[in-house]
Design an enzyme around this catalytic site. Structure first.
Site, PDB file in Angstrom:
ATOM      1  CG  ASN A 173      -0.425   0.007   2.473  1.00  0.00           C
ATOM      2  OD1 ASN A 173       0.653  -0.541   2.651  1.00  0.00           O
ATOM      3  ND2 ASN A 173      -1.076   0.620   3.426  1.00  0.00           N
ATOM      4  CD  GLU A 271       5.363  -0.088  12.645  1.00  0.00           C
ATOM      5  OE1 GLU A 271       4.184   0.136  12.995  1.00  0.00           O
ATOM      6  OE2 GLU A 271       6.332   0.395  13.230  1.00  0.00           O
ATOM      7  CB  CYS A 305      -1.939   0.369   8.441  1.00  0.00           C
ATOM      8  SG  CYS A 305      -0.738   1.703   8.428  1.00  0.00           S
ATOM      9  CD  GLU A 483       9.038   0.563  10.591  1.00  0.00           C
ATOM     10  OE1 GLU A 483       8.016   0.960  10.004  1.00  0.00           O
ATOM     11  OE2 GLU A 483       9.885  -0.181  10.054  1.00  0.00           O
TER      12      GLU A 483
HETATM   13  P1  NDP Z   1       0.492  -9.248   3.894  1.00  0.00           P
HETATM   14  O1  NDP Z   1       0.671  -9.532   5.339  1.00  0.00           O
HETATM   15  O2  NDP Z   1      -0.320 -10.176   3.098  1.00  0.00           O
HETATM   16  O3  NDP Z   1       1.913  -9.161   3.155  1.00  0.00           O
HETATM   17  C1  NDP Z   1       2.918  -8.273   3.570  1.00  0.00           C
HETATM   18  C2  NDP Z   1       4.255  -8.770   3.060  1.00  0.00           C
HETATM   19  O4  NDP Z   1       4.568 -10.011   3.702  1.00  0.00           O
HETATM   20  C3  NDP Z   1       4.276  -9.056   1.561  1.00  0.00           C
HETATM   21  O5  NDP Z   1       5.525  -8.715   1.042  1.00  0.00           O
HETATM   22  C4  NDP Z   1       4.049 -10.568   1.532  1.00  0.00           C
HETATM   23  O6  NDP Z   1       4.491 -11.171   0.340  1.00  0.00           O
HETATM   24  C5  NDP Z   1       4.874 -10.993   2.724  1.00  0.00           C
HETATM   25  N1  NDP Z   1       4.547 -12.314   3.278  1.00  0.00           N
HETATM   26  C6  NDP Z   1       3.406 -13.028   3.158  1.00  0.00           C
HETATM   27  N2  NDP Z   1       3.505 -14.202   3.824  1.00  0.00           N
HETATM   28  C7  NDP Z   1       4.744 -14.239   4.372  1.00  0.00           C
HETATM   29  C8  NDP Z   1       5.453 -15.182   5.179  1.00  0.00           C
HETATM   30  N3  NDP Z   1       4.909 -16.331   5.566  1.00  0.00           N
HETATM   31  N4  NDP Z   1       6.712 -14.883   5.562  1.00  0.00           N
HETATM   32  C9  NDP Z   1       7.297 -13.728   5.199  1.00  0.00           C
HETATM   33  N5  NDP Z   1       6.676 -12.792   4.429  1.00  0.00           N
HETATM   34  C10 NDP Z   1       5.420 -13.036   4.029  1.00  0.00           C
HETATM   35  O7  NDP Z   1      -0.078  -7.768   3.814  1.00  0.00           O
HETATM   36  P2  NDP Z   1      -0.548  -6.968   2.512  1.00  0.00           P
HETATM   37  O8  NDP Z   1       0.572  -6.904   1.541  1.00  0.00           O
HETATM   38  O9  NDP Z   1      -1.859  -7.511   2.061  1.00  0.00           O
HETATM   39  O10 NDP Z   1      -0.729  -5.489   3.112  1.00  0.00           O
HETATM   40  C11 NDP Z   1      -1.847  -5.069   3.783  1.00  0.00           C
HETATM   41  C12 NDP Z   1      -1.677  -5.179   5.285  1.00  0.00           C
HETATM   42  O11 NDP Z   1      -0.549  -4.403   5.705  1.00  0.00           O
HETATM   43  C13 NDP Z   1      -2.851  -4.616   6.045  1.00  0.00           C
HETATM   44  O12 NDP Z   1      -3.180  -5.474   7.086  1.00  0.00           O
HETATM   45  C14 NDP Z   1      -2.327  -3.301   6.604  1.00  0.00           C
HETATM   46  O13 NDP Z   1      -2.987  -2.870   7.755  1.00  0.00           O
HETATM   47  C15 NDP Z   1      -0.909  -3.635   6.857  1.00  0.00           C
HETATM   48  N6  NDP Z   1      -0.107  -2.407   6.935  1.00  0.00           N
HETATM   49  C16 NDP Z   1       0.356  -1.988   8.158  1.00  0.00           C
HETATM   50  C17 NDP Z   1       1.050  -0.793   8.282  1.00  0.00           C
HETATM   51  C18 NDP Z   1       1.583  -0.333   9.601  1.00  0.00           C
HETATM   52  O14 NDP Z   1       2.502   0.489   9.591  1.00  0.00           O
HETATM   53  N7  NDP Z   1       1.078  -0.779  10.728  1.00  0.00           N
HETATM   54  C19 NDP Z   1       1.292   0.074   7.119  1.00  0.00           C
HETATM   55  C20 NDP Z   1       0.784  -0.476   5.896  1.00  0.00           C
HETATM   56  C21 NDP Z   1       0.095  -1.675   5.814  1.00  0.00           C
HETATM   57  P3  NDP Z   1       3.442 -11.363  -0.873  1.00  0.00           P
HETATM   58  O15 NDP Z   1       3.196 -10.024  -1.417  1.00  0.00           O
HETATM   59  O16 NDP Z   1       4.128 -12.265  -1.820  1.00  0.00           O
HETATM   60  O17 NDP Z   1       2.218 -12.010  -0.285  1.00  0.00           O
END
Ligand code: NDP
Length: 509
Positions: A173, A271, A305, A483
């Site tokens: 995002n 995060e 988020c 962070e």
């Molecule tokens: P995901 O948790 O699906 O994925 C995040 C990252 O983790 C991607 O690069 C993903 O790869 C990777 N990933 C997935 N499975 C694993 C694993 N088993 N081990 C290691 N890495 C893995 O989140 P989204 O990409 O769908 O993003 C949306 C989410 O992020 C929302 O819940 C949002 O709230 C949160 N978010 C939180 C923020 C914060 O600062 N608190 C800021 C922005 C977003 P791949 O793409 O290949 O699945």
């Protein structure tokens, strides 16, 4: 500048493992470019505005993780970086920031194609990425270790030391910004970084690695691995050479990563998701509160988020406020990301749009009334994209799934509340604790409520403000550690205490 990158790519053509998929953008491990062995392993990024191909990148595989960790360990252990004084590292970090700014327009456009976010938002994110490098360069200039008051005949100090190889994993995002938020402080602290961007938006992280290298960062200290979470992400977290994991993404993924990190006894920065309460008291400035609520939910099409997803309005104001909110929601300008008039662009993918639509259907089944939106726009101009109308729902209890689970789209649930105690109880009645906001003319009330809300950031008479120097992170299931600011630098450092003996006589038993 991206053309120069292609030129450099040509110069390095002989180093590419295979060129079976010449259309795909390779990534680099150490000083060798990698393409997809056999040509089949690519990640195709789709432009969510119109379904066209935004870019094709070579897909990293777990064996690339092994190689990248080896290169990063070598660069960290034997290279100059960790031994440089922080003020010396600052020079390279400033240069990375300068180069990001110099390429702002091309990077923002690429970001827009990958993510579908409006161009203006993408430009802001690129600016923020550059600020992160400048900010942590400046912190390096002024970095001080602690000299602690001795309680004996010695001189004692506590030093910040890097961990070694850091795994940084980011969501789709806020590409480049979320990445810089991790890479800049991790490098500033003297570490090497392996970065895995989301498979939905892989291109900016590859550009960031290129920029770091062109800015003079020693080879191997920053590697982008554009792979899938289930294999490359998981391999990074479990690799014995990785000493710390910094993750931004969903809570479920964060939990899986923390489980592995717990077994390995390595630290994590997490995060995670949110379901933030956005509160309007009946003495609030009506216009400002309305504008704040709208930007809090519809900014980034709700894919944020910290989006203010649960709107609590005091009962005495509820009807008037929600009526006006619905009217204005109807007028939100949906459009193509490169149209300057666009207020809300598409969601990141078809699959994600279907998930958001599924939550709205669920809300209907749970007894909620959709007051506006709740559908894919019928304008044929948007037919090939992943658009969804901004949506307002009421009539659900706070316990409903649509009020408890993260939807990550432009969907707002409205809930009335009685008084201060009631809104604190309902606001905190969630597993999440990332952010909260409130609108009121009574600052004493605002202070009391801000102290009671379980959230990492609380906004009073404003919303979604963030600052490079201000700590960011979540309470409860929204995360671990912080962070940004000094907290960002501490996250990527471990403390070592050193004692210099000053005693004249040998130590006694
Ligand atoms: P995901 O948790 O699906 O994925 C995040 C990252 O983790 C991607 O690069 C993903 O790869 C990777 N990933 C997935 N499975 C694993 C694993 N088993 N081990 C290691 N890495 C893995 O989140 P989204 O990409 O769908 O993003 C949306 C989410 O992020 C929302 O819940 C949002 O709230 C949160 N978010 C939180 C923020 C914060 O600062 N608190 C800021 C922005 C977003 P791949 O793409 O290949 O699945």
């Amino acid at each position: 500048m991206i053309n120069i990158y292609l030129y450099i790519l040509n110069l390095h053509r002989e180093e590419v493992d295979t060129m079976d998929t010449p259309a795909s953008k390779p990534f680099r491990v150490g000083n060798a470019w990698r393409n997809s062995p056999g040509g089949g392993n690519v990640i195709t990024s789709i432009n969510p505005a119109d379904g066209s191909v935004a870019g094709i990148v070579a897909r990293a595989l777990p064996k690339d993780v092994d190689d990248a960790v080896a290169v990063a360990e070598e660069a960290y252990r034997w290279g100059p970086w960790r031994k440089l004084r922080p003020d010396q590292r600052a020079t390279t970090l400033y240069e990375i920031g300068r180069r990001i700014t110099a390429e702002r327009d091309a990077l923002a456009r690429l970001q827009m194609l990958d993510s579908g976010k409006p161009l203006k938002e993408c430009q802001n994110m690129v600016d923020n990425a550059a600020y992160f490098f400048r900010y942590y360069a400046a912190l390096c200039e002024t970095w001080q270790n602690e000299v602690t008051s001795p309680r004996g005949e010695y001189f004692s100090m506590s030093l910040a030391e890097p961990y070694g190889v850091i795994a940084a994993i980011t969501p789709w995002n806020s590409p480049i910004m979320a990445e810089a938020q991790k890479v800049a402080p991790a490098l500033a602290a003297g570490n090497a970084v392996l970065l895995k961007p989301s498979e939905e938006t892989p291109q900016l992280a590859i550009e960031l690695a290129r920029i770091c290298s062109e800015a003079g960062l020693p080879e191997g200290l920053m590697t982008t691995l554009p792979g899938l979470g289930e294999d490359v992400g998981a391999a990074m977290v479990s690799h014995p050479g990785v000493r710390m994991v910094s993750f931004t993404g969903g809570t479920q993924t964060g939990r899986a990563i923390a489980t592995v990190a717990g077994q390995r006894l390595i630290p994590v920065g997490l995060e995670l998701g949110g379901k933030s309460p956005h509160i309007v008291f009946d003495d609030a400035d009506f216009e400002k509160a309305l504008a704040g609520v709208m930007s809090g939910i519809y900014g980034s099409a709700g894919q944020s988020c910290v989006a203010g997803t649960r709107l609590f309005v005091q009962k005495t104001l509820y009807k008037r406020f929600v009526k006006e909110l619905v009217e204005r929601t109807r007028n939100v300008r949906i459009g193509m990301p490169d149209d300057p008039k666009t207020q809300m662009g598409p969601l990141v993918s078809r699959a994600h749009r279907d998930k958001v639509a599924g939550y709205v259907d669920l809300a209907r089944k749970e007894g909620g009334s959709v007051l506006v939106g709740g559908a894919i726009p019928d304008d044929p101009a948007f037919a090939r994209g992943c658009f969804y109308l901004p949506t307002v729902i009421e009539g659900l209890p706070n316990s409903a799934r649509a009020c408890q689970e993260e939807i990550f789209g432009p969907v707002l649930v409205c809930l009335p509340f009685e008084d201060e105690a009631d809104v604190i109880a309902q606001g905190n009645d969630t597993v999440y604790g990332l952010a909260a906001g409130m609108w009121t003319g009574d600052y004493a009330l605002a202070w009391r409520v801000a102290r009671e809300l379980e959230a990492g950031s609380v906004w009073i008479n404003t919303y979604k403000q963030s600052h490079i120097a201000t700590a960011f992170g979540g309470f409860k299931a929204s995360g671990i550690n912080r962070e940004k600011g000094y907290h960002g630098l501490r996250l990527y450092s471990q403390v070592k205490s050193v004692f210099f003996g000053m005693h004249d006589r040998p130590l006694g038993l």
